[in-house]
Design a protein around this motif. Structure first.
Motif, PDB file in Angstrom:
ATOM      1  N   UNK A  31     -18.591   7.927 -41.887  1.00  0.00           N
ATOM      2  CA  UNK A  31     -17.392   7.187 -41.528  1.00  0.00           C
ATOM      3  C   UNK A  31     -17.611   6.406 -40.234  1.00  0.00           C
ATOM      4  N   UNK A  32     -16.751   5.440 -40.015  1.00  0.00           N
ATOM      5  CA  UNK A  32     -16.893   4.571 -38.853  1.00  0.00           C
ATOM      6  C   UNK A  32     -16.771   5.364 -37.551  1.00  0.00           C
ATOM      7  N   UNK A  33     -15.905   6.371 -37.555  1.00  0.00           N
ATOM      8  CA  UNK A  33     -15.642   7.123 -36.330  1.00  0.00           C
ATOM      9  C   UNK A  33     -16.528   8.360 -36.179  1.00  0.00           C
ATOM     10  N   UNK A  34     -17.539   8.500 -37.044  1.00  0.00           N
ATOM     11  CA  UNK A  34     -18.303   9.750 -37.053  1.00  0.00           C
ATOM     12  C   UNK A  34     -19.117   9.942 -35.781  1.00  0.00           C
ATOM     13  N   UNK A  35     -19.675   8.879 -35.234  1.00  0.00           N
ATOM     14  CA  UNK A  35     -20.475   9.009 -34.010  1.00  0.00           C
ATOM     15  C   UNK A  35     -19.616   9.483 -32.842  1.00  0.00           C
ATOM     16  N   UNK A  36     -18.410   8.932 -32.709  1.00  0.00           N
ATOM     17  CA  UNK A  36     -17.525   9.371 -31.628  1.00  0.00           C
ATOM     18  C   UNK A  36     -17.058  10.808 -31.847  1.00  0.00           C
ATOM     19  N   UNK A  52     -17.095  28.925 -32.033  1.00  0.00           N
ATOM     20  CA  UNK A  52     -17.589  28.420 -33.297  1.00  0.00           C
ATOM     21  C   UNK A  52     -16.909  27.129 -33.696  1.00  0.00           C
ATOM     22  N   UNK A  53     -17.243  26.650 -34.909  1.00  0.00           N
ATOM     23  CA  UNK A  53     -16.739  25.344 -35.311  1.00  0.00           C
ATOM     24  C   UNK A  53     -15.232  25.358 -35.558  1.00  0.00           C
ATOM     25  N   UNK A  54     -14.668  26.513 -35.911  1.00  0.00           N
ATOM     26  CA  UNK A  54     -13.228  26.557 -36.166  1.00  0.00           C
ATOM     27  C   UNK A  54     -12.435  26.285 -34.886  1.00  0.00           C
ATOM     28  N   UNK A  55     -12.841  26.918 -33.793  1.00  0.00           N
ATOM     29  CA  UNK A  55     -12.113  26.685 -32.537  1.00  0.00           C
ATOM     30  C   UNK A  55     -12.362  25.269 -32.037  1.00  0.00           C
ATOM     31  N   UNK A  56     -13.596  24.754 -32.208  1.00  0.00           N
ATOM     32  CA  UNK A  56     -13.879  23.377 -31.809  1.00  0.00           C
ATOM     33  C   UNK A  56     -13.029  22.408 -32.631  1.00  0.00           C
ATOM     34  N   UNK A  57     -12.852  22.712 -33.921  1.00  0.00           N
ATOM     35  CA  UNK A  57     -11.999  21.859 -34.756  1.00  0.00           C
ATOM     36  C   UNK A  57     -10.565  21.865 -34.251  1.00  0.00           C
ATOM     37  N   UNK A  58     -10.075  23.029 -33.839  1.00  0.00           N
ATOM     38  CA  UNK A  58      -8.713  23.099 -33.298  1.00  0.00           C
ATOM     39  C   UNK A  58      -8.594  22.301 -32.001  1.00  0.00           C
ATOM     40  N   UNK A  59      -9.618  22.377 -31.150  1.00  0.00           N
ATOM     41  CA  UNK A  59      -9.602  21.614 -29.905  1.00  0.00           C
ATOM     42  C   UNK A  59      -9.657  20.110 -30.176  1.00  0.00           C
ATOM     43  N   UNK A  60     -10.414  19.707 -31.192  1.00  0.00           N
ATOM     44  CA  UNK A  60     -10.473  18.292 -31.551  1.00  0.00           C
ATOM     45  C   UNK A  60      -9.109  17.799 -32.041  1.00  0.00           C
ATOM     46  N   UNK A  66      -7.750  13.544 -36.336  1.00  0.00           N
ATOM     47  CA  UNK A  66      -7.246  13.989 -37.629  1.00  0.00           C
ATOM     48  C   UNK A  66      -8.450  14.484 -38.435  1.00  0.00           C
ATOM     49  N   UNK A  67      -8.789  15.762 -38.266  1.00  0.00           N
ATOM     50  CA  UNK A  67     -10.007  16.301 -38.861  1.00  0.00           C
ATOM     51  C   UNK A  67      -9.746  17.736 -39.283  1.00  0.00           C
ATOM     52  N   UNK A  68     -10.329  18.138 -40.423  1.00  0.00           N
ATOM     53  CA  UNK A  68     -10.159  19.508 -40.886  1.00  0.00           C
ATOM     54  C   UNK A  68     -11.402  20.337 -40.567  1.00  0.00           C
ATOM     55  N   UNK A  69     -11.318  21.636 -40.814  1.00  0.00           N
ATOM     56  CA  UNK A  69     -12.412  22.537 -40.462  1.00  0.00           C
ATOM     57  C   UNK A  69     -13.675  22.246 -41.272  1.00  0.00           C
ATOM     58  N   UNK A  70     -13.520  21.832 -42.543  1.00  0.00           N
ATOM     59  CA  UNK A  70     -14.687  21.615 -43.392  1.00  0.00           C
ATOM     60  C   UNK A  70     -15.556  20.460 -42.878  1.00  0.00           C
ATOM     61  N   UNK A  71     -14.901  19.396 -42.442  1.00  0.00           N
ATOM     62  CA  UNK A  71     -15.676  18.260 -41.924  1.00  0.00           C
ATOM     63  C   UNK A  71     -16.393  18.635 -40.636  1.00  0.00           C
ATOM     64  N   UNK A  72     -15.709  19.364 -39.757  1.00  0.00           N
ATOM     65  CA  UNK A  72     -16.344  19.788 -38.514  1.00  0.00           C
ATOM     66  C   UNK A  72     -17.502  20.737 -38.805  1.00  0.00           C
ATOM     67  N   UNK A  73     -17.342  21.618 -39.792  1.00  0.00           N
ATOM     68  CA  UNK A  73     -18.436  22.538 -40.147  1.00  0.00           C
ATOM     69  C   UNK A  73     -19.651  21.780 -40.659  1.00  0.00           C
TER      70      UNK A  73
END
Length: 238
Positions: A31-36, A52-60, A66-73
């Protein structure tokens, strides 16, 4: 992409491998915003090294993504970041008489828990923090920093919170002398709350507060040098 033998057509090779022919002609693009997103994810991973990635996803998401846990994982694994092992499920805690001792929070201000954390200033002198947590929302309600904390300090901290938030149904703590002091026990009953003491030698029964204490030590206390008690109070409050 795979190499196709001159004697085998691309159509035939894709048919055998059950791949669509477009997979050999179009390179996957993120995606266009993936690098950022990856840059922000790595910055948070550096700041919260034990998460872990779940807490990082919550912080993001708290930061506006607008991102879910699966994409962050997926990005987490792609960047080679550490993915914590899945924790085993825990059963209920039972006493010898068969009664269950685990009290689960059902709503905000239902169960509060509190505990002490010990640390030292740069001159070697000990100071303590009193951490009070709402178990349902996982919100740290207050942290009191003093050289010494007594049952009177516990009552003062709880009184301030009662004025702001009201009285919870239960207050969970360990069996330390500051918490089982007669003054604290009687005061809790007078204001209308119930004391929920954990079993001696069973810190896992106060798991919410133990988790907060661990992250507080890992992300704050272990990464700062406090030259005075006042500096510790200011930095911890921030």
């Amino acid at each position: 992409m795979f190499a196709v033998s001159p004697s085998v057509s691309e159509r035939r090779a894709c048919q055998v491998l059950r791949q669509h022919r477009s997979t050999q002609r179009k390179l996957p693009r993120g995606r266009v915003d993936e690098d950022r997103l990856v840059a922000d994810m790595i910055a948070l991973a550096r700041q919260y090294g034990s998460s872990g990635y779940r807490r990082i996803a919550a912080l993001l998401r708290n930061a506006g993504w607008q991102v879910n846990d699966k994409r962050v994982e997926r990005l987490w694994r792609r960047e080679g970041l550490k993915v914590p092992m899945k924790q085993p499920k825990k059963g209920r805690l039972w006493l010898n008489d068969g009664s269950c001792v685990r009290l689960r929070p059902e709503h905000q201000d239902h169960v509060w828990s509190y505990d002490f954390v010990h640390c030292r200033t740069d001159d070697g002198k000990v100071f303590r923090t009193l951490n009070i947590l709402d178990e349902f929302s996982r919100e740290c309600l207050t942290i009191r920093v003093r050289r010494r904390l007594s049952s009177t300090d516990v009552i003062d901290a709880l009184t301030d919170l009662f004025i702001i938030r009201g009285v919870p149904a239960f207050i969970r703590s360990d069996n330390g002398p500051e918490f089982i002091a007669v003054a604290v026990r009687d005061w809790i009953s007078v204001v209308g709350a119930k004391a929920a003491y954990i079993e001696p030698g069973s810190p896992w029964e106060n798991g919410y507060c133990e988790s907060l204490n661990a992250r507080f030590r890992d992300e704050m206390l272990n990464g700062e040098i406090f030259y005075s008690l006042r500096e510790a109070q200011i930095l911890i409050e921030q």
